[in-house]
Design an enzyme around this catalytic site. Structure first.
Site, PDB file in Angstrom:
ATOM      1  N   LYS A  82      34.261  86.729 -61.336  1.00 22.01           N
ATOM      2  CA  LYS A  82      34.895  85.609 -60.635  1.00 22.01           C
ATOM      3  C   LYS A  82      34.936  84.403 -61.556  1.00 22.01           C
ATOM      4  O   LYS A  82      34.075  84.243 -62.417  1.00 22.01           O
ATOM      5  CB  LYS A  82      34.081  85.237 -59.383  1.00 22.01           C
ATOM      6  CG  LYS A  82      34.872  84.493 -58.330  1.00 22.01           C
ATOM      7  CD  LYS A  82      35.560  85.456 -57.373  1.00 22.01           C
ATOM      8  CE  LYS A  82      36.332  84.740 -56.282  1.00 22.01           C
ATOM      9  NZ  LYS A  82      36.829  85.694 -55.272  1.00 22.01           N
ATOM     10  N   GLY A 195      40.275  79.399 -39.893  1.00 24.83           N
ATOM     11  CA  GLY A 195      40.813  79.198 -41.249  1.00 24.83           C
ATOM     12  C   GLY A 195      42.242  79.696 -41.303  1.00 24.83           C
ATOM     13  O   GLY A 195      42.495  80.895 -41.110  1.00 24.83           O
ATOM     14  N   GLY A 197      44.443  79.352 -43.925  1.00 19.70           N
ATOM     15  CA  GLY A 197      44.985  79.382 -45.288  1.00 19.70           C
ATOM     16  C   GLY A 197      46.010  80.508 -45.373  1.00 19.70           C
ATOM     17  O   GLY A 197      46.484  81.008 -44.349  1.00 19.70           O
ATOM     18  N   VAL A 199      45.833  83.722 -46.120  1.00 20.91           N
ATOM     19  CA  VAL A 199      45.478  84.991 -45.474  1.00 20.91           C
ATOM     20  C   VAL A 199      45.302  84.801 -43.965  1.00 20.91           C
ATOM     21  O   VAL A 199      45.857  85.553 -43.158  1.00 20.91           O
ATOM     22  CB  VAL A 199      44.202  85.607 -46.093  1.00 20.91           C
ATOM     23  CG1 VAL A 199      43.855  86.911 -45.403  1.00 20.91           C
ATOM     24  CG2 VAL A 199      44.383  85.836 -47.592  1.00 20.91           C
ATOM     25  N   GLY A 200      44.557  83.774 -43.568  1.00 22.95           N
ATOM     26  CA  GLY A 200      44.288  83.536 -42.147  1.00 22.95           C
ATOM     27  C   GLY A 200      45.574  83.358 -41.354  1.00 22.95           C
ATOM     28  O   GLY A 200      45.703  83.879 -40.233  1.00 22.95           O
TER      29      GLY A 200
END
Ligand code: PHE
Length: 384
Positions: A82, A195, A197, A199-200
């Site tokens: 990451k 959330g 964003g 994806v949400g």
């Protein structure tokens, strides 16, 4: 013999971590390579605010370890890593096309700083989008290193992975509903998506289309229009977390489930794309004791990496790659069934599944220690 810890029992045992103050941006750039036992480490580039850069380091270490388990459980020939760039609280980055007009930090400079650290790892690690970055940013990173997934399709990449992550989450939600309520049908259930964003928002749209009753939340009040659009109830994130629902879908930042928040939950099950939802592994047992079914985040959220690697490394068509996403539902179903039969937590079952795959690869590698890490060839681009 030099026995390596493959990072499953000790999530902080990393192969290497590079921390560099970016010469252009002056910002701490952290690249954590957790494990390359299964192959080239992959994991997104997060650009976010932290009170202290050491908090960003902790995040990078935990997120990269989670990527190792995510790729292992998904059956990918990749390890985990990451990138985290630590912004000061409240700092913002300009968009590349908004240079000169904004008051934020130069985005291109930050991304080139990231690219140089990744380039220095010689293919041990490749990045992709994450919180705070998107395919356009991947294109800027690609100006200085080839180890980048999810560039825009017109630039030869597999593009935005968030719709595919969402498709995988929806498959997982079907499996969770089946295990918890005896039917995979979502139209008759009540969900809270915390959330909104990339994806949400996709997951919330899908659930609305399926006819589910929806509660949605985001720390950003400008996202409220989506609630109206979907006919959903808008709550603030803390209230949404405690809403009385069938399934809670964490889709924001991690660390939401803690010994303090678990007693407040009023859901039957939890499955969502947020990485590192538990403050620490032991919290899985607290959820289990409360009778709440938790589908491990690193199983549920694998759609993006599954899709990107299928298209960019294995040259599959979009249809073939999308076809793989349904298997996330099968994996979640298996993990939940095994947990039920053995009386353990789904988390323990998924950790064991990851550990078994990594240990098998490590044993194979022990026979051939000279074997180099199988670095991918993203999008068939020529080598450096
Ligand atoms: N943000 C993605 C994840 O957490 C990372 C990623 C997606 C990396 C696609 C490479 C390709 O899984």
């Amino acid at each position: 013999m030099n026995r390596r810890n493959h990072g499953i029992r000790d999530p902080f045992a990393h192969e290497q971590v590079r921390i560099r103050t970016g010469p252009r941006s002056g910002l701490p750039v952290i690249v954590a390579v957790h494990s390359t036992v299964l192959g080239q480490a992959i994991g997104g580039c997060r650009i976010a605010s932290y009170a202290h850069w050491q908090d960003a380091l902790t995040d990078a270490l935990r997120l990269s370890a989670a990527m190792t388990e995510k790729t292992a459980v998904a059956g990918l020939p990749n390890g985990g890593g990451k990138t985290v760039v630590a912004l000061a609280p409240g700092a913002v980055l300009d968009r590349p096309d908004a240079r000169g007009t904004g008051t934020g930090l130069d985005r291109r400079g930050v991304l080139h700083d990231v690219a140089d650290v990744i380039a220095g790892l010689d293919g041990l690690y490749a990045t992709g989008p994450d919180v705070g970055t998107d395919p356009t940013d991947m294109n800027v990173i690609a100006e200085r290193t080839r180890w980048v997934f999810c560039r825009p399709p017109e630039a030869g990449g597999s593009g935005d992975s968030s719709t595919h992550t969402a498709t995988g989450v929806v498959a997982a939600l079907g499996a969770v509903c089946d295990a918890a309520f005896g039917s995979p049908t979502m139209g008759s259930r009540r969900f809270a998506v915390v959330g909104l964003g990339r994806v949400g928002a996709h997951v919330a749209r899908h659930l609305a289309v399926a006819g589910a009753e929806l509660v949605v939340a985001d720390i950003d009040p400008t996202k409220r229009h989506l609630a109206d659009e979907l006919g959903a109830t808008w709550l603030d994130p803390d209230d949404a977390l405690r809403a009385e629902v069938d399934v809670l879908v964490p889709a924001a930042l991690g660390g939401v489930f803690t010994p303090e928040t678990v007693p407040l939950l009023r859901c039957a099950a939890i499955a969502g794309p947020a990485n590192n939802q538990l403050d620490e592994p032991g919290t899985a047992a607290l959820l289990h004791e409360r009778g709440i079914l938790w589908a491990p985040d690193f199983v549920v959220s694998a759609g993006g990496v599954i899709y990107a690697t299928a298209v960019e490394l294995h040259h599959e068509t979009t249809e073939q790659a999308v076809g793989r996403l349904a298997r996330i539902g099968d994996t979640v179903a298996e993990v939940l069934a095994t947990a039920r039969h053995t009386g353990t937590t789904p988390a323990a079952v998924a950790h064991q599944l990851a550990a078994r795959r990594i240990e098998a690869a490590a044993a194979q590698r022990a026979h051939d220690p000279g074997r180099p890490v199988a670095a991918g060839t993203t999008s068939g681009r020529p080598g450096p």
